[in-house]
Scaffold this active site. Structure first.
Site, PDB file in Angstrom:
ATOM      1  N   CYS A 100       0.857  -1.188   0.000  1.00 52.99           N
ATOM      2  CA  CYS A 100       0.000   0.000   0.000  1.00 52.99           C
ATOM      3  C   CYS A 100       0.889   1.231   0.000  1.00 52.99           C
ATOM      4  O   CYS A 100       1.848   1.304   0.766  1.00 52.99           O
ATOM      5  CB  CYS A 100      -0.877  -0.016   1.248  1.00 52.99           C
ATOM      6  SG  CYS A 100      -1.987   1.389   1.362  1.00 52.99           S
ATOM      7  N   LEU A 101       0.558   2.211  -0.838  1.00 54.10           N
ATOM      8  CA  LEU A 101       1.392   3.422  -0.925  1.00 54.10           C
ATOM      9  C   LEU A 101       1.411   4.192   0.401  1.00 54.10           C
ATOM     10  O   LEU A 101       2.358   4.924   0.666  1.00 54.10           O
ATOM     11  CB  LEU A 101       0.903   4.327  -2.058  1.00 54.10           C
ATOM     12  CG  LEU A 101       1.040   3.744  -3.472  1.00 54.10           C
ATOM     13  CD1 LEU A 101       0.460   4.701  -4.506  1.00 54.10           C
ATOM     14  CD2 LEU A 101       2.503   3.430  -3.814  1.00 54.10           C
ATOM     15  N   HIS A 121      -8.961  -3.893  -2.378  1.00 53.50           N
ATOM     16  CA  HIS A 121      -8.008  -3.135  -1.559  1.00 53.50           C
ATOM     17  C   HIS A 121      -8.389  -1.645  -1.515  1.00 53.50           C
ATOM     18  O   HIS A 121      -8.417  -1.035  -0.446  1.00 53.50           O
ATOM     19  CB  HIS A 121      -6.589  -3.313  -2.127  1.00 53.50           C
ATOM     20  CG  HIS A 121      -5.524  -2.536  -1.406  1.00 53.50           C
ATOM     21  ND1 HIS A 121      -4.510  -3.138  -0.687  1.00 53.50           N
ATOM     22  CD2 HIS A 121      -5.308  -1.198  -1.292  1.00 53.50           C
ATOM     23  CE1 HIS A 121      -3.741  -2.204  -0.154  1.00 53.50           C
ATOM     24  NE2 HIS A 121      -4.199  -1.014  -0.516  1.00 53.50           N
ATOM     25  N   GLU A 122      -8.706  -1.078  -2.683  1.00 54.67           N
ATOM     26  CA  GLU A 122      -9.053   0.351  -2.736  1.00 54.67           C
ATOM     27  C   GLU A 122     -10.393   0.619  -2.064  1.00 54.67           C
ATOM     28  O   GLU A 122     -10.573   1.640  -1.403  1.00 54.67           O
ATOM     29  CB  GLU A 122      -9.070   0.858  -4.189  1.00 54.67           C
ATOM     30  CG  GLU A 122      -7.725   0.755  -4.912  1.00 54.67           C
ATOM     31  CD  GLU A 122      -6.554   1.317  -4.120  1.00 54.67           C
ATOM     32  OE1 GLU A 122      -6.715   2.320  -3.396  1.00 54.67           O
ATOM     33  OE2 GLU A 122      -5.463   0.729  -4.214  1.00 54.67           O
ATOM     34  N   HIS A 152     -10.124   1.135   1.513  1.00 52.39           N
ATOM     35  CA  HIS A 152      -9.664   2.483   1.888  1.00 52.39           C
ATOM     36  C   HIS A 152     -10.830   3.434   2.121  1.00 52.39           C
ATOM     37  O   HIS A 152     -10.809   4.218   3.069  1.00 52.39           O
ATOM     38  CB  HIS A 152      -8.777   3.076   0.786  1.00 52.39           C
ATOM     39  CG  HIS A 152      -7.328   2.710   0.906  1.00 52.39           C
ATOM     40  ND1 HIS A 152      -6.565   3.034   2.005  1.00 52.39           N
ATOM     41  CD2 HIS A 152      -6.499   2.055   0.063  1.00 52.39           C
ATOM     42  CE1 HIS A 152      -5.324   2.584   1.830  1.00 52.39           C
ATOM     43  NE2 HIS A 152      -5.255   1.974   0.655  1.00 52.39           N
TER      44      HIS A 152
HETATM   45 ZN    ZN Z   1      -3.632   0.983  -0.138  1.00 53.46          ZN
END
Ligand code: ZN
Length: 195
Positions: free
Chosen positions: A104-105, A146-147, A150
């Site tokens: 993850c960034l 995953h997004e 968020h």
């Molecule tokens: Zn992420």
């Protein structure tokens, strides 16, 4: 314009994000900036909370997974998988659960095998506010899952076992304090100012 990416520990990553409408100020500009930020950081997905905005928007470009690399053949179906998701709703997740090494960034330098269902059915608006309902599988589904997490205020590390999480605690605390080397601009919640 590249935007700073918010690091682990920032409360914005823990908020359930709000829906937006077509009047959201300079939405086009924001979407462009999110793609530019994601590409510069070599990511395949970026959610608005990661640039400090608690809104239900994320962008994805899975084309890096279309190319073959040393260990794995690419998936050509991901070549054009570049999309904007606004106000998405996951309708169902089905199929066998499988593990994939996620990163993850907002959590640089940590990669862990995460288990998620193989298929996802999602309803969303695109950048023109046109509605779509699509079924995705494999890596395309994985990135969307995953997004989507968020914008629900969830992170992939939440899915780790308590033991694994305890082992990573030091590393996660260091990220929050900005004690990590990253090749892109980040905003760390507890970074000390000055020297
Ligand atoms: Zn992420």
């Amino acid at each position: 314009m590249k935007l700073p990416i918010v690091a682990y520990g920032d409360p914005v990553l823990r908020k359930k994000a709000e829906e937006i409408d077509e009047d959201y100020p300079d939405l086009r500009g924001l979407i462009d900036n999110m793609f530019e930020t994601m590409y510069a950081a070599r990511g395949v997905g970026l959610a608005a909370p990661q640039v400090g905005l608690p809104i239900r928007l994320f962008v994805i470009d899975a084309s890096p997974f279309a190319e073959d690399d040393e260990d794995e053949p690419g998936d050509p179906s991901l070549q054009d998988f570049k999309k904007v998701f606004i106000n998405p709703i996951i309708i169902e997740e089905t199929g066998e659960k499988w593990a994939f090494n996620e990163g993850c960034l907002s959590i640089p330098d940590i990669n862990e095998d995460i288990v998620r269902p193989e298929h996802v059915l999602i309803n969303y608006l695109d950048e023109n506010f046109e509605e779509h309902e699509v079924g995705l599988s494999g890596l395309a589904a994985r990135i969307v899952q995953h997004e989507y997490d968020h914008i629900e205020g969830k992170l992939f590390v939440d899915k780790l076992s308590p033991l694994k999480k305890a082992m990573l605690k030091g590393k996660l605390d260091a990220i929050t304090k900005g004690q990590v080397k990253v090749s892109y601009r980040m905003k760390f919640p507890q970074q000390k100012k000055g020297k």
